[in-house]
Design an enzyme around this catalytic site. Structure first.
Site, PDB file in Angstrom:
ATOM      1  N   ARG A  73      -1.799   1.248  -4.948  1.00  0.00           N
ATOM      2  CA  ARG A  73      -2.204   2.330  -5.850  1.00  0.00           C
ATOM      3  C   ARG A  73      -2.081   1.819  -7.283  1.00  0.00           C
ATOM      4  O   ARG A  73      -1.403   0.816  -7.543  1.00  0.00           O
ATOM      5  CB  ARG A  73      -1.313   3.552  -5.659  1.00  0.00           C
ATOM      6  CG  ARG A  73      -1.388   4.179  -4.271  1.00  0.00           C
ATOM      7  CD  ARG A  73      -0.420   5.341  -4.158  1.00  0.00           C
ATOM      8  NE  ARG A  73      -0.490   6.001  -2.856  1.00  0.00           N
ATOM      9  CZ  ARG A  73       0.208   5.634  -1.780  1.00  0.00           C
ATOM     10  NH1 ARG A  73       1.043   4.593  -1.871  1.00  0.00           N
ATOM     11  NH2 ARG A  73       0.088   6.286  -0.643  1.00  0.00           N
ATOM     12  N   LYS A  98       5.222   7.732  -3.351  1.00  0.00           N
ATOM     13  CA  LYS A  98       4.967   8.849  -2.441  1.00  0.00           C
ATOM     14  C   LYS A  98       5.729   8.692  -1.116  1.00  0.00           C
ATOM     15  O   LYS A  98       5.214   9.031  -0.041  1.00  0.00           O
ATOM     16  CB  LYS A  98       3.461   8.999  -2.154  1.00  0.00           C
ATOM     17  CG  LYS A  98       2.633   9.342  -3.387  1.00  0.00           C
ATOM     18  CD  LYS A  98       1.193   9.616  -3.027  1.00  0.00           C
ATOM     19  CE  LYS A  98       0.406  10.050  -4.252  1.00  0.00           C
ATOM     20  NZ  LYS A  98      -1.012  10.358  -3.921  1.00  0.00           N
ATOM     21  N   HIS A 162      -8.410   3.685  -7.199  1.00  0.00           N
ATOM     22  CA  HIS A 162      -8.038   4.012  -5.821  1.00  0.00           C
ATOM     23  C   HIS A 162      -9.082   3.500  -4.826  1.00  0.00           C
ATOM     24  O   HIS A 162      -8.791   3.372  -3.634  1.00  0.00           O
ATOM     25  CB  HIS A 162      -7.846   5.520  -5.651  1.00  0.00           C
ATOM     26  CG  HIS A 162      -6.853   5.871  -4.582  1.00  0.00           C
ATOM     27  ND1 HIS A 162      -5.496   5.634  -4.705  1.00  0.00           N
ATOM     28  CD2 HIS A 162      -7.014   6.404  -3.340  1.00  0.00           C
ATOM     29  CE1 HIS A 162      -4.878   6.018  -3.612  1.00  0.00           C
ATOM     30  NE2 HIS A 162      -5.771   6.480  -2.760  1.00  0.00           N
ATOM     31  N   ARG A 165      -7.779   0.418  -3.098  1.00  0.00           N
ATOM     32  CA  ARG A 165      -6.899   0.676  -1.947  1.00  0.00           C
ATOM     33  C   ARG A 165      -7.728   1.042  -0.720  1.00  0.00           C
ATOM     34  O   ARG A 165      -7.485   0.541   0.384  1.00  0.00           O
ATOM     35  CB  ARG A 165      -5.923   1.801  -2.291  1.00  0.00           C
ATOM     36  CG  ARG A 165      -4.997   2.213  -1.139  1.00  0.00           C
ATOM     37  CD  ARG A 165      -3.895   3.128  -1.652  1.00  0.00           C
ATOM     38  NE  ARG A 165      -3.187   3.819  -0.595  1.00  0.00           N
ATOM     39  CZ  ARG A 165      -2.197   3.302   0.126  1.00  0.00           C
ATOM     40  NH1 ARG A 165      -1.819   2.050  -0.090  1.00  0.00           N
ATOM     41  NH2 ARG A 165      -1.578   4.012   1.059  1.00  0.00           N
ATOM     42  N   HIS A 188       1.592   3.995   4.913  1.00  0.00           N
ATOM     43  CA  HIS A 188       1.403   5.406   5.232  1.00  0.00           C
ATOM     44  C   HIS A 188       2.551   5.943   6.089  1.00  0.00           C
ATOM     45  O   HIS A 188       2.885   5.350   7.114  1.00  0.00           O
ATOM     46  CB  HIS A 188       0.091   5.615   6.011  1.00  0.00           C
ATOM     47  CG  HIS A 188      -1.128   5.461   5.175  1.00  0.00           C
ATOM     48  ND1 HIS A 188      -2.306   4.935   5.679  1.00  0.00           N
ATOM     49  CD2 HIS A 188      -1.383   5.763   3.886  1.00  0.00           C
ATOM     50  CE1 HIS A 188      -3.219   4.920   4.726  1.00  0.00           C
ATOM     51  NE2 HIS A 188      -2.684   5.413   3.626  1.00  0.00           N
TER      52      HIS A 188
END
Length: 211
Positions: A73, A98, A162, A165, A188
């Site tokens: 990111r 995140k 983005h 990514r 993730h």
């Protein structure tokens, strides 16, 4: 009490209705799915443009390459520090935002050479990608850089960081890599965020209708 309408009122009302109707009417443009990623060739085009037209061409091209290869990111690539990189071993320690899953990625050939040259250019900096003032490039600065390079490279659509990514995810999924491994590579927490890359891989149906 009676309300009267003039001819002008009726025309104005009809004009508003017509305008609203146009907004609701589907068209080829608004039904087209907007592409959220870049192809490998488009990444190379951006990097080539950075080298040729930027004041800090090597830095900018390397920043794009690292963000793409590791699915970073904007904030992750901007916060990247040299202490996360083992040039002697060819390893990059990824810190995800995140609440993403941290991981260690291999650094290959061209990327290794680019980082070694960048280190020679900035031997005392803590951050990998620094601005003219010596501090790390900000996410908004990176966004402007990518947008500017997209325009200079005459991309047919607006470019933002983005997409680098997403480009990583689609490239690796299209190469047939395991979804679970891809999940950890991209950091993730939820595998559903990874599945979309395998579902939309460009070559997913390439064997269909072949004899």
């Amino acid at each position: 009490m009676y309300i009267t309408y003039t001819v002008g009122d009726a025309q104005a009302r009809f004009s508003r209705m017509k305008s609203a109707s146009k907004k609701r009417t589907p068209s080829i443009v608004n039904l087209t799915v907007k592409r959220r990623y870049l192809t490998e060739r488009e990444i190379e085009r951006l990097m080539d443009c950075a080298r040729k037209h930027g004041r800090y061409g090597h830095r900018d091209a390397t920043m794009i390459l690292v963000a793409y290869r590791h699915g970073l990111r904007a904030s992750e690539v901007c916060d990247l520090q040299w202490q996360q990189i083992e040039l002697s071993e060819g390893r990059l320690h990824i810190h995800r935002v995140k609440n993403g899953i941290p991981s260690v990625h291999p650094i290959r050939g061209d990327e290794m050479r680019a980082l070694r040259k960048l280190r020679r250019d900035y031997p005392r900096e803590a951050y990998v990608f620094v601005s003219e003032r010596g501090g790390p490039i900000s996410p908004i600065g990176f966004h402007r850089l990518v947008q500017r390079l997209g325009e200079a490279a005459q991309m047919p659509f607006p470019i933002h960081p983005h997409m680098l990514r997403h480009a990583c995810g689609f490239k690796l999924a299209n190469d047939g890599h395991d979804t679970r491994a891809l999940q950890h590579y991209l950091g993730h927490k939820n595998i559903q965020h990874t599945v979309r890359y395998t579902e939309m891989a460009p070559d997913r149906f390439k064997e269909f209708w072949r004899n």
